[in-house]
Design a protein around this motif. Structure first.
Motif, PDB file in Angstrom:
ATOM      1  N   PRO A   1     -14.098  -6.890  -5.518  1.00  0.00           N
ATOM      2  CA  PRO A   1     -13.092  -7.252  -4.500  1.00  0.00           C
ATOM      3  C   PRO A   1     -11.851  -6.680  -4.526  1.00  0.00           C
ATOM      4  CG  PRO A   1     -13.112  -8.797  -6.300  1.00  0.00           C
ATOM      5  CD  PRO A   1     -14.373  -7.888  -6.248  1.00  0.00           C
ATOM      6  N   PHE A   2     -11.530  -5.539  -5.570  1.00  0.00           N
ATOM      7  CA  PHE A   2     -10.213  -5.119  -5.747  1.00  0.00           C
ATOM      8  C   PHE A   2     -10.275  -3.448  -5.498  1.00  0.00           C
ATOM      9  CE2 PHE A   2      -6.583  -7.891  -6.867  1.00  0.00           C
ATOM     10  CZ  PHE A   2      -6.887  -8.823  -6.229  1.00  0.00           C
ATOM     11  N   ILE A   3     -11.391  -2.911  -4.889  1.00  0.00           N
ATOM     12  CA  ILE A   3     -11.547  -1.633  -4.629  1.00  0.00           C
ATOM     13  C   ILE A   3     -10.271  -1.140  -4.068  1.00  0.00           C
ATOM     14  CG2 ILE A   3     -12.655   0.384  -3.891  1.00  0.00           C
ATOM     15  CD1 ILE A   3     -15.073  -1.185  -4.100  1.00  0.00           C
ATOM     16  N   ASN A   4      -9.596   0.074  -4.769  1.00  0.00           N
ATOM     17  CA  ASN A   4      -8.440   0.614  -4.548  1.00  0.00           C
ATOM     18  C   ASN A   4      -7.348  -0.181  -4.163  1.00  0.00           C
ATOM     19  OD1 ASN A   4     -10.022   2.932  -4.801  1.00  0.00           O
ATOM     20  ND2 ASN A   4      -9.605   3.979  -3.072  1.00  0.00           N
ATOM     21  N   THR A   5      -7.274  -1.368  -4.792  1.00  0.00           N
ATOM     22  CA  THR A   5      -6.368  -2.212  -4.272  1.00  0.00           C
ATOM     23  C   THR A   5      -4.694  -1.659  -4.693  1.00  0.00           C
ATOM     24  OG1 THR A   5      -5.313  -4.478  -4.779  1.00  0.00           O
ATOM     25  CG2 THR A   5      -6.190  -3.090  -6.566  1.00  0.00           C
ATOM     26  N   THR A   6      -3.957  -1.983  -3.824  1.00  0.00           N
ATOM     27  CA  THR A   6      -2.497  -1.689  -3.802  1.00  0.00           C
ATOM     28  C   THR A   6      -1.633  -2.865  -4.077  1.00  0.00           C
ATOM     29  OG1 THR A   6      -2.087  -1.702  -1.298  1.00  0.00           O
ATOM     30  CG2 THR A   6      -2.443   0.461  -2.298  1.00  0.00           C
ATOM     31  N   LYS A   7      -0.778  -2.843  -4.751  1.00  0.00           N
ATOM     32  CA  LYS A   7       0.223  -4.055  -5.218  1.00  0.00           C
ATOM     33  C   LYS A   7       1.390  -3.840  -4.285  1.00  0.00           C
ATOM     34  CE  LYS A   7       2.279  -6.617  -8.948  1.00  0.00           C
ATOM     35  NZ  LYS A   7       2.945  -6.511  -9.804  1.00  0.00           N
ATOM     36  N   GLY A   8       1.752  -5.107  -3.817  1.00  0.00           N
ATOM     37  CA  GLY A   8       3.208  -5.311  -2.873  1.00  0.00           C
ATOM     38  C   GLY A   8       2.981  -4.695  -1.826  1.00  0.00           C
ATOM     39  N   VAL A   9       3.906  -4.750  -0.905  1.00  0.00           N
ATOM     40  CA  VAL A   9       4.187  -4.364   0.365  1.00  0.00           C
ATOM     41  C   VAL A   9       4.375  -2.762   0.287  1.00  0.00           C
ATOM     42  CG1 VAL A   9       5.752  -4.051   2.378  1.00  0.00           C
ATOM     43  CG2 VAL A   9       5.446  -6.208   1.400  1.00  0.00           C
ATOM     44  N   GLN A  10       3.518  -1.807   0.896  1.00  0.00           N
ATOM     45  CA  GLN A  10       3.613  -0.416   0.596  1.00  0.00           C
ATOM     46  C   GLN A  10       4.822   0.246   1.613  1.00  0.00           C
ATOM     47  OE1 GLN A  10       1.169   0.989  -1.645  1.00  0.00           O
ATOM     48  NE2 GLN A  10       1.452  -1.103  -2.241  1.00  0.00           N
ATOM     49  N   GLU A  11       5.933  -0.044   1.012  1.00  0.00           N
ATOM     50  CA  GLU A  11       7.158   0.550   1.996  1.00  0.00           C
ATOM     51  C   GLU A  11       7.094   1.959   1.844  1.00  0.00           C
ATOM     52  OE1 GLU A  11      10.952  -1.580   1.828  1.00  0.00           O
ATOM     53  OE2 GLU A  11       9.763  -3.257   0.826  1.00  0.00           O
ATOM     54  N   GLY A  12       7.146   2.555   2.961  1.00  0.00           N
ATOM     55  CA  GLY A  12       7.529   4.127   2.850  1.00  0.00           C
ATOM     56  C   GLY A  12       6.157   4.600   2.903  1.00  0.00           C
TER      57      GLY A  12
ATOM     58  N   ASP B   1     -12.455  -7.200  13.315  1.00  0.00           N
ATOM     59  CA  ASP B   1     -12.537  -8.224  14.311  1.00  0.00           C
ATOM     60  C   ASP B   1     -12.523  -7.846  15.628  1.00  0.00           C
ATOM     61  OD1 ASP B   1     -11.597 -10.718  14.910  1.00  0.00           O
ATOM     62  OD2 ASP B   1      -9.662 -10.341  14.666  1.00  0.00           O
ATOM     63  N   GLY B   2     -13.386  -8.149  16.442  1.00  0.00           N
ATOM     64  CA  GLY B   2     -13.542  -7.618  17.850  1.00  0.00           C
ATOM     65  C   GLY B   2     -13.492  -6.161  17.997  1.00  0.00           C
ATOM     66  N   SER B   3     -12.693  -5.527  18.589  1.00  0.00           N
ATOM     67  CA  SER B   3     -12.762  -4.079  18.856  1.00  0.00           C
ATOM     68  C   SER B   3     -12.459  -3.426  17.391  1.00  0.00           C
ATOM     69  CB  SER B   3     -11.926  -3.511  19.897  1.00  0.00           C
ATOM     70  OG  SER B   3     -10.596  -3.761  19.492  1.00  0.00           O
ATOM     71  N   GLY B   4     -11.753  -4.475  16.603  1.00  0.00           N
ATOM     72  CA  GLY B   4     -11.317  -3.718  15.261  1.00  0.00           C
ATOM     73  C   GLY B   4      -9.877  -4.190  15.148  1.00  0.00           C
ATOM     74  N   ALA B   5      -9.399  -4.346  13.868  1.00  0.00           N
ATOM     75  CA  ALA B   5      -7.896  -4.880  13.756  1.00  0.00           C
ATOM     76  C   ALA B   5      -7.633  -4.282  12.393  1.00  0.00           C
ATOM     77  CB  ALA B   5      -8.092  -6.418  13.825  1.00  0.00           C
ATOM     78  N   ILE B   6      -6.229  -4.065  12.415  1.00  0.00           N
ATOM     79  CA  ILE B   6      -5.766  -3.616  11.070  1.00  0.00           C
ATOM     80  C   ILE B   6      -4.729  -4.510  10.682  1.00  0.00           C
ATOM     81  CG2 ILE B   6      -6.320  -1.306  11.422  1.00  0.00           C
ATOM     82  CD1 ILE B   6      -3.445  -0.595  12.395  1.00  0.00           C
ATOM     83  N   ILE B   7      -4.495  -4.624   9.141  1.00  0.00           N
ATOM     84  CA  ILE B   7      -3.627  -5.320   8.641  1.00  0.00           C
ATOM     85  C   ILE B   7      -2.745  -4.404   7.958  1.00  0.00           C
ATOM     86  CG2 ILE B   7      -3.203  -6.823   6.501  1.00  0.00           C
ATOM     87  CD1 ILE B   7      -6.022  -7.776   7.021  1.00  0.00           C
ATOM     88  N   ASP B   8      -1.534  -4.098   8.699  1.00  0.00           N
ATOM     89  CA  ASP B   8      -0.426  -3.348   8.151  1.00  0.00           C
ATOM     90  C   ASP B   8       0.240  -3.642   6.830  1.00  0.00           C
ATOM     91  OD1 ASP B   8       1.640  -1.607   7.921  1.00  0.00           O
ATOM     92  OD2 ASP B   8       2.510  -1.753   9.857  1.00  0.00           O
ATOM     93  N   THR B   9      -0.281  -2.802   5.755  1.00  0.00           N
ATOM     94  CA  THR B   9       0.185  -3.394   4.663  1.00  0.00           C
ATOM     95  C   THR B   9       1.739  -2.573   4.023  1.00  0.00           C
ATOM     96  OG1 THR B   9      -1.003  -1.359   3.466  1.00  0.00           O
ATOM     97  CG2 THR B   9      -1.972  -3.410   3.282  1.00  0.00           C
ATOM     98  N   THR B  10       2.319  -1.969   5.168  1.00  0.00           N
ATOM     99  CA  THR B  10       3.910  -1.275   4.875  1.00  0.00           C
ATOM    100  C   THR B  10       4.699  -2.385   5.186  1.00  0.00           C
ATOM    101  OG1 THR B  10       3.855  -0.364   7.066  1.00  0.00           O
ATOM    102  CG2 THR B  10       3.024   1.128   5.593  1.00  0.00           C
ATOM    103  N   LYS B  11       4.369  -3.524   5.789  1.00  0.00           N
ATOM    104  CA  LYS B  11       5.385  -4.566   6.187  1.00  0.00           C
ATOM    105  C   LYS B  11       5.176  -5.915   5.483  1.00  0.00           C
ATOM    106  CE  LYS B  11       5.971  -2.709  10.645  1.00  0.00           C
ATOM    107  NZ  LYS B  11       5.211  -3.089  11.765  1.00  0.00           N
ATOM    108  N   LYS B  12       6.060  -6.749   5.466  1.00  0.00           N
ATOM    109  CA  LYS B  12       5.734  -8.045   4.888  1.00  0.00           C
ATOM    110  C   LYS B  12       5.117  -8.834   5.939  1.00  0.00           C
ATOM    111  CE  LYS B  12       7.736 -11.929   2.329  1.00  0.00           C
ATOM    112  NZ  LYS B  12       6.863 -12.916   2.944  1.00  0.00           N
ATOM    113  N   THR B  13       3.616  -9.577   5.690  1.00  0.00           N
ATOM    114  CA  THR B  13       3.180 -10.254   6.667  1.00  0.00           C
ATOM    115  C   THR B  13       3.703 -11.587   6.957  1.00  0.00           C
ATOM    116  OG1 THR B  13       0.911 -11.133   7.241  1.00  0.00           O
ATOM    117  CG2 THR B  13       1.345 -11.063   4.870  1.00  0.00           C
ATOM    118  N   SER B  14       3.750 -11.981   8.165  1.00  0.00           N
ATOM    119  CA  SER B  14       4.169 -13.292   8.191  1.00  0.00           C
ATOM    120  C   SER B  14       3.134 -14.413   8.416  1.00  0.00           C
ATOM    121  CB  SER B  14       4.986 -13.530   9.681  1.00  0.00           C
ATOM    122  OG  SER B  14       4.368 -12.915  10.539  1.00  0.00           O
TER     123      SER B  14
END
Lengths: 689, 735
Positions: free
Chosen positions: B186-197, B207-220
Motif C-alpha cells: 500500500p505505501f509504495i513511494n509514499t510521501t508524508k504531509g502536504v508536498q508544498e513546493g 476515475d472516469g477519464s482519469g482524475a488526480i489527487i493534488d498532493t501539494t495542497k491540503k485536501t478538503s
C-alpha cells in the motif's frame, strides 16, 4: 422534492414592483462579472425544471459548483456576504468570523487569546443569525437571549436588545432569537424559537412593535374529534396546539418580509406584505433557508441538499443538487444558510461540509433568468425571443410557452396562443384565450348559425305541413312508430315517464310487470359508457391533459357503489318490512339514472366550449343533476318498499350503515388476503427461485 | 436488525484500520503480514542477482519490503515501505495498526467466526524467501488462520511485478477463517504531509477519464478514494448494495486498472495485469486518516453480499462461500524525470497495451462527428402504449446528406428506437425494424448510407422491466437469489425506472440472433452497443462468476465481425472497439480527486475514435467545446426530425432539444471550428499535457503538433501564439 403550486396563478400586482426594478436588473445581468469556472467538469447532480403534467423535467445545468470555501468553524448556522467579506456566525465556537472568498480569516469577534488558545470572551452564547445593514452587524444570539448590534469593522458592541418588556410580547413567550433581518429603515425582524405568534418586529429604537406572519394551527380530523368529544381535562392533557414558529427569514429589496417554517409542508414559505399579512404561500416539504434576489426570485435550500429557484410568483424555475453521501463535489451534507449575490452566484453554508459551497450560474440560467424577469414584468413581446431561444435549447420547460402565448395574445393570434397555453398548462390564461377564440368564432359564424337555425325550423315546419296533407313521410314515421312499439325500446323510453311520475311507474312495475331486467341492465351500461367516455371528451379546462386513464378502475368505481346501494338497500328493506323484491330495487335504481345519463353528455360537450367565466353554469348543472338523482332514488325507495316519510329516513340510515359495514368488512378481508398472499409469495420465492 | 448494523460496519471495512477500534466491531480483521520480531529499523535488504539493464531489486526478507535502485546513480527509484519508525525525536504519525499496514508487503483481511477479536498482527507468521530467476519468491504461512500463499516480486525491464498465484493459496480453515481480501504494497513511494513546493505532485486514479489527487495542497475531502475496477459487482452484492440516489448522476466506472503517484520528477505507475476484475483501487491524501499520500490495489477473494430474508426488503449480510479463483499480478513501472507525470503514465500504459497487441491500428479518416437519430419512443396510454414517431428513416438519410454537404467530412450515426414500438421495450430483440418511422426498405437504405457509417444502436445488457420478449431465465440472478435491478439513468424522472440486467449467456444469445438478422436483411456494417460497461456475476443455473462474465462478454464481442461502436468500453474490449461513445470527460467529481485529466483519451485516442456525450443535451457551453478539443474527443449529437416536445411524455423526455432544423447549422458551425485543429492530430498519440497556467493547457502530440486550450475568460499568449479566452489554437511546432 419541492412541490410548488401557487394559490394565484395569474401575474398580479407584483408587476409594478418588478417593473421599477427591471432596468437595474437588466444592467446587472448584462455587466455580470465573468464566472470563475475554469474547467468544464460534468456536474454530479441533475438539474430539473418544471415539465408538463406536474412533473419535473431534466434540463441543462443551471448552476455549476465552482468552489468550496473552507471555513474553520464549528457548526456555523448563518452567514452574510458584505462586499468582499463573508461574516459567519461560528455558532458552537461562540464567535463571528470574517473571511474573504478564499477562506482566509480576516477578523473574528467574540474571541480572546488565552494561553495561546482562542476562547470565547463571553460576547456570544450561541450566535445563530447574522445580518448586516449599512455599517451595523446584527447578531441573533439564541441561548444568550439577545440581539447584538455591532460595528461591522471593529466588532464593538453598539447596542444589546434583550427580551421586550412590552405586555403585548406575552408574559410566557420566550425570547430566543435565531434569525435576524433588518430592513432599510433599520426595523429588526426576528424569528424566535418557541415563539408561536410569528416574527418579532422591533423598531430601530429597539422597541417591540408587534408580531407578523403568524402561522395557523393545522386543523386535522383528529384535532376536530378531540375538540368535540374530549372533556376539558382531557384536552388540557394534550399537547398545546400552538402553531409552529417560523424558522427562517428573508427580506427582498422592497422591504417585504418572507418567512420560512421548516417542517411544515403547507405554506412553508410565505411572503408577507407591509402589514404583515400573507400575500403568497408556497408549499415545500424540506425548505430550510432562503434568499431573494433583486428580481424577487426565491432561492431555497432544502434540508436534503436540494437547491430550488422559484420565480416571484412561486413557480419552480430550476432545482438541482442533493444530499452528499459519497463525498462528491457539488452536493451538500447539512446546509444551514443560503445567500445569492448580485452576480447571481449562490453561496450555501454547510455545517458538515465545513465550508461555503459556491455555485456559479451557467449562460443558460442567466438567459432564463433574464427572460423570467421580463415576463414577470409583463414585457412579453420583449421576452418572447429570449424564451424562443431557451425553448430551442430545452423544449420541455413549459413555463416558456406561457410567455410565447401571451405575446401572441397581444398580437391577437388567439388560436396559436391557445395551443401554447395548453403546452404551458396555464389554465386561467387558456380560459381567456379560449374566450377570445370562441368570441371570434361566434362573430364570424353568427350569421350562418342564425340562418341555419331558421332554415332548420322552416324545413321542419314545412315537412310537418306537407306531411299533414300528403302523408309523404309515412314510411319514415311508420318506421319510428314500429321501433317505438318494440318491447325493449318502449321499456327504455319508459324511463321518461319514470322520471316524471316515479311512484306511478313503480306501481306499474310492481303490479303489472311493465319493467324488466334487460332494459335496466342496458340503462346501467349506458350510464357506465357515458361516465367513463366523458373522461376522454371533457374539455381541457375541466380535466387538463389526459394521458393515461385506468378504465378498469373507473368502471369499478362507478359500478361498485351503485350495486352496493342496491344490494344493501334490498337487505335492509327485507328485514324492515320492505315490500320490494331485489329485482324491483335494481330496476328502480337503474331508471333513476336517467337524469345523469342525459346531463353528463351535455355537461361534457359544454366543458369544451365554456371558459372559467361560465364554469358556474357547469357546476350548477352538475350539482342539480345529482340532487335530482338522489331525490329520485329516495322517492323510488319509498315507492318500491311502500314506505312513508319515517320509513324512508330509517331505511336510508340503515342502508348507509350497511354500506359502511360492507366496506369495512371488505377492507379487513383484503388485508388478511394480502398477508396470506405475501406469505405464500415468500414461501414460493424461498423454495423455487 | 442488529446483524445489519454489524454488516454496515463491515461494508466499510476497507477503512477498517482507520481506527484500530473499528476492527473490534467488524467481522473483518485486516492483518499485516509481519513477523513478530520485525522492527522497521532492520534494514536488511538482500540484493537480487537478477538485475535488469538499468535497475537492481532489493528485498528485506523479514518485512518483504522491496526497493529498486538505479544502477548507475544508485538512486532509489521505488521503495515499498519507507516509513521511518517512531523515535525520540521523530513521530511517524501512525498508530500500531497503521504502521504495520504501511510496512507490510501484503495485508490479509479475513473473518473470525463469531468472535471479533482485534488482531493487530499475527502471532505466528513464517516467511521463507527464495531467489528465483527474476527476483524473489516468498512463501508466507500464517499459522493463526492456517493460510499459506506465495508472493512473487520480480524485476522485469523497467517495472517490478508483484504476483500471488491462485494455485499457491492454501486455506485450511475456510469455514472458520475465510480469506476475504488481500491488499498489496500500500505505501509504495509514499510521501508524508502536504508536498508544498513540489512540482507535478499528485496521485492518479482511473476515475472516469482519469482524475488526480493534488498532493501539494491540503485536501478538503474527508474520505479516501475507493472504487472497484470495472464497477461494483451487484451480481454478488445484490440490489441492496446499489449505490443509487435520485439526485446523483452515477459515479464513473473505472474502465481501466491503472493508478500511480508522482512527485517532483519521480514516481511510478501501477497497472493490474491479472485479477483486475476483483481489484479495488484506493487512494489516501495527507490529512485523510493519516499524514501520508498513498495509493494501492486490493483484491477481493470473498465478498460480503446481502441475502434478502423477506419481501419487505430486509437483508442479512453473508460471506461469499467459494473463493474467487484469481491470480493476482500488479506491475509497478518506474517513472523518472519528465515522465513522472500522468502523461508519462499514459505513454507507459499505451506502450504496454501496444506490446500486448490490444491497441493496433491508428485511426486514419477525417475528423468525424456522431449524429445519432432517435426514431421513436412510446408512453403508456389507456389502451396500451402510444408510439411517438419523431424521425423517419428517409429524413435521417436526408439529414446526414445535409451535414455532409455542409462541410462535415466524416460521419458516424447511431440509429435509436428503430423498432416498431420505439425505443422503450425494444431491448433485447432489436431486429424488428420498421413501423411508423419507415419501411424496412427505407431502413436498409439508411443503414447502407454511403457517405458515412450508420449503425443500429442496441443494448444487450439492460432491458426495460416488464417487457415480454425475454424470460426470467435470461436475467442476472444475484448470489442472494434476487433479480438485479439497475436504475435507468437515461430516464428523465427523478425516481428512475428500474431496468433488469441480462446475464452474459442471454446477452450473447440475443446479440448473435440480432446480428444475423441485421446483416442478412439490412446489410449493416457496424453496430453501436450500449451497456458493455456493466460486469456482473450471475448465479442462474448456468453460473457466471465475474471472471467468467468478463470472458463471456469478451467472447461475445470477439464474435462481432463488423465495426463496433461501444459506449464506455472497459479496457478488456479495447482491442475490438473502433468507436468509443459517451467518452467520459471528467471523473466522478469526488472531492478528494476533483481535477480530471484526459488519461483515457491519451492512452487510446490514437487507436479509438472518442465521441463526447450528446452535446445538445448537457454540454452546451463554450467551455464544453474547449474541453472536447482539449481531450481530443469528437462531437456527438442526438437528433430528431420533429420538435423534442413531442417526446415529453415518453421515457425519452430527457432528450429535450434535438430538432434537426434547430441544430443542423449549429453542428456545421461547431464542426468547422473544431475540425481544422483536431485534423492536425488525427491518428497521432496524445503524448503530453502541461498546465501552463490555471485553466490553460498545452497538449503535445506524437507528430509534433501542439494544441493550446484556454478555459479562462482572458486571452493567453505563449511565444507569440495567442489563444483567446474560452478557445483553443494550434500552437505550432515551436509552441
Amino acid at each position: 422534492m419541492l412541490k410548488t403550486r401557487l394559490k394565484n396563478k395569474k401575474l398580479s400586482g407584483l408587476k409594478t414592483v418588478v417593473l421599477l426594478l427591471l432596468l437595474s436588473v437588466l444592467l446587472s445581468v448584462l455587466f455580470m462579472p465573468s464566472a470563475p469556472k475554469v474547467d468544464a467538469a460534468e456536474n454530479v447532480y441533475n438539474t430539473y425544471g418544471m415539465g408538463p403534467d406536474g412533473r419535473l423535467t431534466r434540463t441543462q445545468a443551471a448552476y455549476d459548483p465552482s468552489k468550496l470555501i473552507t471555513v474553520n468553524a464549528n457548526k456555523p448556522e448563518d452567514f452574510f456576504v458584505d462586499g468582499e467579506r463573508i461574516y459567519i456566525s461560528d455558532t458552537l465556537n461562540k464567535a463571528v468570523k470574517v473571511i474573504d472568498f478564499d477562506g482566509r480569516e480576516l477578523n473574528n469577534f467574540g474571541l480572546k487569546l488565552e494561553e495561546n488558545v482562542l476562547v470565547s470572551d463571553g460576547t456570544f452564547v450561541q450566535p445563530t443569525g447574522i445580518y448586516i445593514r449599512e455599517n451595523t452587524l446584527y447578531v441573533a444570539d439564541k441561548l444568550g437571549e439577545k440581539v447584538l448590534l455591532m460595528d461591522k469593522n471593529t466588532g464593538a458592541v453598539l447596542k444589546t436588545i434583550t427580551r421586550p418588556t412590552h405586555p403585548l410580547f406575552g408574559a410566557q413567550t420566550p425570547f430566543k432569537p435565531s434569525k435576524v433581518v433588518v430592513d432599510t429603515a433599520k426595523n429588526i425582524y426576528l424569528t424566535g424559537e418557541g415563539c408561536p405568534n410569528g416574527v418579532i418586529h422591533i423598531n430601530n429604537e429597539g422597541e417591540f412593535q408587534g408580531y407578523l406572519g403568524v402561522n395557523k394551527t393545522p386543523v386535522t380530523f383528529m384535532n376536530l374529534l378531540q375538540s368535540i368529544f374530549f372533556s376539558k381535562d382531557q384536552q388540557s392533557q394534550l399537547l398545546s396546539k400552538t402553531p409552529p414558529s417560523p424558522t427562517n427569514l428573508a427580506l427582498d429589496n422592497q422591504n417585504l418580509l418572507y418567512t420560512l417554517t421548516a417542517g411544515s409542508s403547507e405554506n412553508s414559505i410565505k411572503k408577507l406584505n407591509t402589514a404583515g399579512t400573507e400575500i403568497r404561500g408556497i408549499n415545500s416539504n424540506y425548505a430550510w433557508a432562503m434568499d431573494i434576489d433583486s428580481s424577487l426570485n426565491i432561492y431555497v435550500v432544502e434540508s436534503n441538499g436540494m437547491i430550488s429557484i422559484l420565480d416571484a410568483n412561486g413557480w419552480l424555475l430550476f432545482a438541482f443538487g442533493g444530499k452528499d453521501i459519497f463525498d462528491r463535489f457539488g452536493m451538500l451534507k447539512s446546509p444551514s444558510s443560503i445567500r445569492v449575490l448580485e452576480n447571481k452566484n449562490i453561496l450555501v453554508l454547510d455545517k458538515d461540509l465545513g465550508g461555503i459551497m459556491v455555485y456559479t450560474p451557467t449562460p443558460f440560467f442567466l438567459k432564463a433568468h433574464k427572460a423570467t424577469t421580463l415576463s414577470q414584468a409583463g414585457y412579453f413581446m420583449e421576452a418572447e425571443d429570449l424564451w424562443k431561444d431557451i425553448l430551442k435549447d430545452n423544449s420541455n420547460l413549459i413555463v416558456g410557452y406561457s410567455t410565447l402565448a401571451r405575446a401572441n395574445m397581444k398580437r391577437q393570434n388567439y388560436t396559436e396562443a391557445l395551443a401554447q397555453f395548453k403546452k404551458a398548462e396555464d389554465f386561467y390564461a387558456y380560459s381567456d384565450a379560449l374566450w377570445q377564440v370562441r368570441n371570434e368564432w361566434i362573430q364570424n359564424n353568427s350569421l350562418w348559425m342564425i340562418l341555419a337555425v331558421v332554415g332548420l325550423v322552416v324545413v321542419v315546419v314545412a315537412l310537418k305541413l306537407v306531411n299533414k296533407y300528403t302523408m309523404v313521410l309515412k314510411p319514415v314515421t311508420g318506421f319510428f312508430g314500429r321501433i317505438k312499439k318494440q318491447k325493449l325500446v318502449s321499456q327504455l323510453l319508459y324511463s321518461g315517464y319514470f322520471f316524471r311520475h316515479p311512484l306511478l311507474a313503480i306501481e306499474q312495475m310492481k303490479y303489472k310487470n311493465k319493467l324488466t331486467m334487460l332494459p335496466a341492465i342496458i340503462l346501467f351500461a349506458i350510464y357506465l359508457l357515458v361516465t367513463v367516455g366523458s373522461i376522454f371528451f371533457q374539455g381541457y379546462l375541466w380535466v387538463g391533459n389526459v394521458y393515461n386513464v385506468n378504465i378498469f378502475m373507473n368502471v369499478v368505481m362507478e359500478i361498485l357503489p351503485l350495486l352496493l346501494i342496491v344490494v344493501c338497500n334490498y337487505f335492509v328493506s327485507s328485514v324492515t318490512d320492505g315490500e320490494g323484491k331485489f329485482k324491483h330495487v335494481f330496476i328502480a335504481m337503474a331508471y333513476c339514472l336517467l337524469p345523469m345519463i342525459v346531463t353528463i353528455p351535455i355537461f361534457t360537450i359544454l366543458t369544451n366550449i365554456f371558459t372559467y367565466n361560465e364554469m358556474i353554469i357547469l357546476d350548477a348543472i352538475f350539482v342539480i343533476s345529482k340532487i335530482i338523482w338522489v331525490l329520485l332514488m329516495l322517492v323510488s325507495v319509498a315507492g318500491v318498499h311502500g314506505y312513508g316519510f319515517k320509513g324512508i329516513v330509517k331505511n336510508v340510515l340503515l342502508t348507509l350503515f350497511c354500506l359502511a359495514m360492507v366496506v369495512l368488512f371488505a377492507f379487513i378481508i383484503y388485508i388478511l388476503f394480502m398477508q396470506q398472499f405475501n406469505f405464500f409469495a415468500a414461501l414460493f420465492g424461498e423454495a423455487f427461485v | 436488525m442488529k446483524k445489519i448494523t454489524i454488516f454496515k460496519i463491515c461494508a466499510i471495512s476497507t477503512l477498517a484500520f482507520f481506527i484500530g477500534l473499528v476492527a473490534v466491531l467488524a467481522s473483518i480483521n485486516p492483518t499485516s503480514v509481519l513477523s513478530k520480531e520485525y522492527t522497521s529499523s532492520s534494514n536488511s535488504y538482500t540484493l537480487s542477482n537478477s538485475n535488469s539493464d538499468n535497475y537492481q531489486l532489493e528485498l528485506d526478507s523479514k518485512s518483504l519490503a522491496f526497493r529498486v535502485k538505479e544502477k548507475v546513480s544508485g538512486k532509489v527509484v521505488m521503495e515499498s515501505g519507507n516509513i521511518l519508525p517512531d523515535s525520540e525525536n521523530y513521530d511517524n504519525g501512525l498508530n500500531k495498526t497503521w504502521e504495520q499496514f504501511a510496512q507490510s508487503a501484503v495485508t490479509v483481511y479475513y473473518t473470525n467466526e463469531k468472535v471479533y477479536t482485534p488482531l493487530t498482527g499475527f502471532e505466528s507468521v513464517e516467511i521463507e524467501v527464495e531467489e528465483i530467476s527474476k527476483g524473489f519468491q516468498a512463501r508466507i504461512n500464517i499459522d493463526d488462520i492456517q493460510l499459506r500463499f506465495t508472493l512473487k516480486i520480480e524485476l522485469v525491464g523497467d517495472s517490478v511485478e508483484v504476483s500471488i498465484p491462485f494455485s499457491s493459496i492454501n486455506e485450511k480453515r475456510p469455514d472458520r477463517n475465510p480469506l476475504l481480501e488481500i491488499a498489496v504494497y500500500p505505501f509504495i513511494n509514499t510521501t508524508k504531509g502536504v508536498q508544498e513546493g513540489a512540482y507535478d505532485s499528485y496521485i492518479f486514479v482511473p476515475d472516469g477519464s482519469g482524475a488526480i489527487i493534488d498532493t501539494t495542497k491540503k485536501t478538503s475531502a474527508k474520505n479516501n478514494y475507493s472504487a472497484r475496477v470495472y464497477g461494483d459487482d451487484y451480481g454478488v452484492v445484490g440490489n441492496a448494495g446499489i449505490k443509487v440516489n435520485g439526485d446523483y448522476r452515477p459515479a464513473k466506472i473505472q474502465l481501466y486498472p491503472v493508478f500511480g503517484m508522482v512527485s517532483s520528477g519521480s514516481g511510478y505507475m501501477g497497472d493490474i495485469v491479472a485479477g483486475e476484475e476483483y481489484a479495488s483501487i484506493l487512494a489516501y491524501a495527507s490529512g485523510i486518516v493519516t499524514d501520508y499520500n498513498f495509493v494501492y490495489s486490493k483484491f477481493t477473494y470473498r465478498e460480503k453480499y446481502y441475502q434478502p430474508i423477506d419481501n419487505a426488503g430486509n437483508t442479512v449480510s453473508t460471506n461469499q462461500k467459494d473463493m474467487n479463483k484469481t491470480d493476482v499480478k500488479v506491475r509497478y513501472s518506474f517513472l523518472t524525470g519528465k515522465d513522472a507525470t500522468y502523461s508519462g503514465m499514459a505513454n507507459k500504459y499505451r506502450e504496454k497495451l501496444q506490446q500486448a497487441n490490444v491497441l493496433k491500428t491508428a485511426v486514419k479518416n477525417d475528423v468525424p462527428i456522431k449524429a445519432d437519430f432517435l426514431m421513436a419512443d412510446s408512453y403508456e396510454n389507456t389502451f396500451g402504449r402510444t408510439v411517438v414517431p419523431v424521425t423517419s428513416a428517409t429524413f435521417a438519410l436526408d439529414a446526414l446528406d445535409n451535414l455532409k454537404s455542409g462541410g462535415v467530412k466524416a460521419l458516424s450515426s447511431g440509429i435509436i428506437g428503430y423498432s416498431s414500438g420505439g425505443k422503450t421495450g425494444a431491448a433485447p430483440n432489436h431486429s424488428k425494424i420498421g413501423g411508423k418511422t419507415g419501411t424496412s426498405e427505407e431502413y436498409k437504405k439508411l443503414f447502407g448510407y454511403s457517405g458515412g457509417s450508420v449503425y443500429p444502436v442496441a443494448n444487450y445488457t439492460l432491458v426495460d422491466n416488464g417487457v415480454s420478449s425475454y424470460s426470467k431465465r435470461d436475467l442476472v440472478l444475484s448470489m442472494g437469489k434476487e433479480f438485479v435491478e439497475f436504475p435507468d439513468y437515461d430516464n428523465s424522472h427523478i425516481y428512475f425506472d428500474a431496468m433488469q440486467v441480462l446475464n452474459p449467456a442471454a446477452s450473447k444469445k440475443y446479440l448473435s440472433k440480432d446480428l444475423e438478422e441485421f446483416k442478412s436483411k439490412y446489410g449493416i456494417n457496424g453496430i453501436q452497443i450500449k451497456g458493455l460497461d456493466i460486469l456482473l456475476s450471475s448465479f442462474n443455473d448456468e453460473k457466471f462468476i465475474r471472471s467468467e462474465s468478463k470472458k463471456s462478454i469478451d467472447d461475445m464481442i470477439n464474435g462481432i465481425d463488423i465495426k463496433l461502436s461501444a459506449e464506455n468500453a472497459p479496457s478488456y474490449l479495447w482491442d475490438k472497439v473502433k468507436e468509443f461513445t459517451a467518452s467520459p470527460l471528467s471523473g466522478s467529481n469526488y472531492i478528494i480527486a476533483l481535477e480530471s485529466v484526459p488519461f483515457l483519451q491519451m492512452v487510446t485516442g490514437k487507436y479509438i475514435d472518442h465521441f463526447s456525450p450528446y452535446i445538445n443535451l448537457d454540454y452546451n457551453n463554450e467551455s464544453d467545446i474547449v474541453k472536447m478539443v482539449d481531450y481530443n474527443v469528437n462531437l456527438s449529437y442526438i437528433l430528431t426530425e420533429k420538435n423534442s416536445y413531442e417526446l415529453v411524455m415518453t421515457p425519452s423526455s430527457r432528450v429535450f432539444s434535438s430538432e434537426f432544423s434547430l441544430w443542423g447549422e449549429r453542428i456545421k458551425a461547431t464542426y468547422a471550428r473544431v475540425e481544422p485543429v483536431l485534423s492536425k492530430v488525427r491518428g497521432s498519440a496524445f503524448i503530453k499535457r502541461e498546465k501552463l497556467a490555471e485553466g490553460v493547457f498545452k497538449n503535445t502530440y506524437e507528430n509534433g503538433a501542439v494544441i493550446l486550450v484556454n478555459y479562462t475568460n482572458t486571452d493567453y499568449s505563449l511565444n507569440g501564439n495567442t489563444v483567446k479566452a474560452l478557445n483553443f489554437a494550434l500552437g505550432g511546432n515551436n509552441g
